[in-house]
Design a protein around this motif. Structure first.
Motif, PDB file in Angstrom:
ATOM      1  N   GLU A   7      11.582  -7.328  -1.835  1.00 13.03           N
ATOM      2  CA  GLU A   7      11.336  -8.301  -1.005  1.00 13.03           C
ATOM      3  C   GLU A   7      10.948  -9.647  -1.830  1.00 13.03           C
ATOM      4  OE1 GLU A   7      11.883  -9.122   2.350  1.00 13.03           O
ATOM      5  OE2 GLU A   7      12.910  -7.218   2.174  1.00 13.03           O
ATOM      6  N   CYS A   8       9.993  -9.486  -2.895  1.00 14.37           N
ATOM      7  CA  CYS A   8       9.535 -10.584  -3.596  1.00 14.37           C
ATOM      8  C   CYS A   8       9.509 -10.513  -5.167  1.00 14.37           C
ATOM      9  CB  CYS A   8       7.979 -10.746  -3.239  1.00 14.37           C
ATOM     10  SG  CYS A   8       6.843  -9.428  -3.771  1.00 14.37           S
ATOM     11  N   GLY A   9       9.927  -9.345  -5.569  1.00 17.72           N
ATOM     12  CA  GLY A   9      10.297  -8.983  -7.184  1.00 17.72           C
ATOM     13  C   GLY A   9       8.870  -8.685  -7.888  1.00 17.72           C
ATOM     14  N   THR A  10       7.757  -8.599  -7.311  1.00 17.20           N
ATOM     15  CA  THR A  10       6.530  -8.144  -7.902  1.00 17.20           C
ATOM     16  C   THR A  10       6.752  -6.720  -8.342  1.00 17.20           C
ATOM     17  OG1 THR A  10       5.424  -9.541  -6.531  1.00 17.20           O
ATOM     18  CG2 THR A  10       4.111  -7.912  -7.718  1.00 17.20           C
ATOM     19  N   TYR A  11       6.182  -6.373  -9.427  1.00 16.70           N
ATOM     20  CA  TYR A  11       6.045  -5.027  -9.689  1.00 16.70           C
ATOM     21  C   TYR A  11       5.439  -3.996  -8.714  1.00 16.70           C
ATOM     22  CZ  TYR A  11       8.358  -5.284 -14.599  1.00 16.70           C
ATOM     23  OH  TYR A  11       8.931  -5.455 -15.688  1.00 16.70           O
ATOM     24  N   MET A  12       6.003  -2.817  -8.504  1.00 15.41           N
ATOM     25  CA  MET A  12       5.600  -2.047  -7.353  1.00 15.41           C
ATOM     26  C   MET A  12       4.600  -1.015  -8.079  1.00 15.41           C
ATOM     27  SD  MET A  12       8.674  -1.967  -4.858  1.00 15.41           S
ATOM     28  CE  MET A  12       7.715  -1.659  -3.419  1.00 15.41           C
ATOM     29  N   ILE A  13       3.709  -0.479  -7.198  1.00 13.37           N
ATOM     30  CA  ILE A  13       2.635   0.687  -7.598  1.00 13.37           C
ATOM     31  C   ILE A  13       3.168   1.967  -6.795  1.00 13.37           C
ATOM     32  CG2 ILE A  13       0.419   1.352  -7.707  1.00 13.37           C
ATOM     33  CD1 ILE A  13      -0.203  -1.664  -7.774  1.00 13.37           C
ATOM     34  N   GLN A  14       3.261   2.924  -7.572  1.00  9.05           N
ATOM     35  CA  GLN A  14       3.485   4.311  -7.152  1.00  9.05           C
ATOM     36  C   GLN A  14       2.602   4.908  -6.121  1.00  9.05           C
ATOM     37  OE1 GLN A  14       4.954   7.102  -9.711  1.00  9.05           O
ATOM     38  NE2 GLN A  14       6.744   6.120 -10.349  1.00  9.05           N
ATOM     39  N   SER A  15       2.727   5.071  -4.755  1.00  6.40           N
ATOM     40  CA  SER A  15       1.695   5.766  -4.046  1.00  6.40           C
ATOM     41  C   SER A  15       2.033   7.273  -3.855  1.00  6.40           C
ATOM     42  CB  SER A  15       1.567   4.867  -2.496  1.00  6.40           C
ATOM     43  OG  SER A  15       0.827   5.481  -1.823  1.00  6.40           O
ATOM     44  N   GLU A  16       0.671   7.888  -3.791  1.00  4.28           N
ATOM     45  CA  GLU A  16       1.024   9.629  -3.725  1.00  4.28           C
ATOM     46  C   GLU A  16       0.332   9.750  -2.121  1.00  4.28           C
ATOM     47  OE1 GLU A  16       0.237  11.551  -7.270  1.00  4.28           O
ATOM     48  OE2 GLU A  16       1.682  10.278  -8.393  1.00  4.28           O
ATOM     49  N   SER A  17       0.590   9.184  -1.228  1.00  2.15           N
ATOM     50  CA  SER A  17       0.008   9.413   0.030  1.00  2.15           C
ATOM     51  C   SER A  17       0.933  10.380   0.843  1.00  2.15           C
ATOM     52  CB  SER A  17      -0.198   8.277   0.742  1.00  2.15           C
ATOM     53  OG  SER A  17       0.869   7.470   1.216  1.00  2.15           O
ATOM     54  N   LEU A  18       0.873  10.657   1.936  1.00  2.00           N
ATOM     55  CA  LEU A  18       1.752  11.416   2.846  1.00  2.00           C
ATOM     56  C   LEU A  18       3.198  11.043   2.521  1.00  2.00           C
ATOM     57  CD1 LEU A  18      -0.384  11.864   6.149  1.00  2.00           C
ATOM     58  CD2 LEU A  18      -0.068  13.533   4.212  1.00  2.00           C
ATOM     59  N   GLN A  19       3.620   9.980   2.501  1.00  2.00           N
ATOM     60  CA  GLN A  19       4.698   9.393   1.888  1.00  2.00           C
ATOM     61  C   GLN A  19       4.936   8.963   0.645  1.00  2.00           C
ATOM     62  OE1 GLN A  19       5.336   6.138   4.652  1.00  2.00           O
ATOM     63  NE2 GLN A  19       6.049   7.471   6.394  1.00  2.00           N
ATOM     64  N   ILE A  20       5.501   9.531  -0.287  1.00  2.00           N
ATOM     65  CA  ILE A  20       5.741   9.276  -1.609  1.00  2.00           C
ATOM     66  C   ILE A  20       6.773   7.992  -1.638  1.00  2.00           C
ATOM     67  CG2 ILE A  20       6.654   9.983  -3.835  1.00  2.00           C
ATOM     68  CD1 ILE A  20       6.193  12.831  -2.766  1.00  2.00           C
ATOM     69  N   ALA A  21       6.196   7.053  -2.077  1.00  2.00           N
ATOM     70  CA  ALA A  21       7.008   5.646  -2.213  1.00  2.00           C
ATOM     71  C   ALA A  21       6.025   4.594  -3.092  1.00  2.00           C
ATOM     72  CB  ALA A  21       6.936   5.085  -0.801  1.00  2.00           C
ATOM     73  N   CYS A  22       6.814   3.582  -3.196  1.00  2.00           N
ATOM     74  CA  CYS A  22       6.171   2.530  -4.304  1.00  2.00           C
ATOM     75  C   CYS A  22       5.572   1.370  -3.234  1.00  2.00           C
ATOM     76  CB  CYS A  22       7.234   2.075  -5.071  1.00  2.00           C
ATOM     77  SG  CYS A  22       7.487   3.088  -6.520  1.00  2.00           S
ATOM     78  N   VAL A  23       4.629   0.842  -3.467  1.00  2.00           N
ATOM     79  CA  VAL A  23       3.892  -0.039  -2.410  1.00  2.00           C
ATOM     80  C   VAL A  23       3.899  -1.362  -3.389  1.00  2.00           C
ATOM     81  CG1 VAL A  23       1.884  -0.708  -1.122  1.00  2.00           C
ATOM     82  CG2 VAL A  23       2.701   1.354  -1.277  1.00  2.00           C
ATOM     83  N   CYS A  24       4.295  -2.384  -2.861  1.00  2.00           N
ATOM     84  CA  CYS A  24       4.181  -3.804  -3.327  1.00  2.00           C
ATOM     85  C   CYS A  24       2.594  -4.179  -3.309  1.00  2.00           C
ATOM     86  CB  CYS A  24       5.118  -4.761  -2.751  1.00  2.00           C
ATOM     87  SG  CYS A  24       4.868  -6.285  -3.773  1.00  2.00           S
ATOM     88  N   PRO A  25       1.903  -4.601  -4.178  1.00  2.00           N
ATOM     89  CA  PRO A  25       0.627  -4.957  -4.156  1.00  2.00           C
ATOM     90  C   PRO A  25       0.523  -6.506  -3.582  1.00  2.00           C
ATOM     91  CG  PRO A  25       1.430  -5.276  -6.584  1.00  2.00           C
ATOM     92  CD  PRO A  25       2.314  -4.547  -5.729  1.00  2.00           C
ATOM     93  N   ASP A  26       1.595  -7.313  -3.522  1.00  2.00           N
ATOM     94  CA  ASP A  26       1.653  -8.631  -3.109  1.00  2.00           C
ATOM     95  C   ASP A  26       1.820  -8.659  -1.630  1.00  2.00           C
ATOM     96  OD1 ASP A  26       0.757  -9.487  -5.330  1.00  2.00           O
ATOM     97  OD2 ASP A  26       2.732 -10.536  -5.827  1.00  2.00           O
ATOM     98  N   CYS A  27       3.172  -8.137  -1.157  1.00  2.00           N
ATOM     99  CA  CYS A  27       3.622  -8.244   0.068  1.00  2.00           C
ATOM    100  C   CYS A  27       3.611  -6.973   0.819  1.00  2.00           C
ATOM    101  CB  CYS A  27       4.985  -8.786   0.283  1.00  2.00           C
ATOM    102  SG  CYS A  27       6.203  -7.528  -0.077  1.00  2.00           S
ATOM    103  N   GLY A  28       3.195  -5.945   0.329  1.00  2.00           N
ATOM    104  CA  GLY A  28       2.550  -4.617   1.071  1.00  2.00           C
ATOM    105  C   GLY A  28       4.165  -3.802   1.535  1.00  2.00           C
ATOM    106  N   MET A  29       5.341  -4.155   0.927  1.00  2.00           N
ATOM    107  CA  MET A  29       6.608  -3.640   1.213  1.00  2.00           C
ATOM    108  C   MET A  29       6.619  -2.130   0.610  1.00  2.00           C
ATOM    109  SD  MET A  29       9.723  -3.844   1.972  1.00  2.00           S
ATOM    110  CE  MET A  29      11.249  -3.182   1.711  1.00  2.00           C
TER     111      MET A  29
END
Length: 77
Positions: A7-29
């Motif tokens: 969505e915005c191009g910001t580097y995403m952070i890996q999240s190891e919660s119930l859903q394994i995914a990356c989360v954007c620290p700026d827009c929450g995608m």
């Protein structure tokens, strides 16, 4: 792997919660495209892959092939 938010191009952070995914620290995608999720191989496809000839085996070596050095040859009994 580091990837950018689709969505915005910001580097995403890996999240190891119930859903394994990356989360954007700026827009929450949330995105899991780089995680390999949703890429399950069926049992039938695995069995097909098991019988696949991955390499072609030549019966006799070509003239371009180098001989195997003595130290790399199997020991003869």
């Amino acid at each position: 792997m580091r990837c950018g938010c689709p969505e915005c191009g910001t580097y995403m952070i890996q999240s190891e919660s119930l859903q394994i995914a990356c989360v954007c620290p700026d827009c929450g995608m949330r995105c899991n495209a780089c995680m390999g999720t949703n890429s399950v191989i069926s049992r039938e496809d695995l069995l097909k892959m098991k019988s696949t000839e991955w390499f072609i085996h030549d019966e006799k070596p070509s003239e371009e092939d180098e001989p195997i050095p003595a130290r790399m040859r199997p020991a003869e009994d």
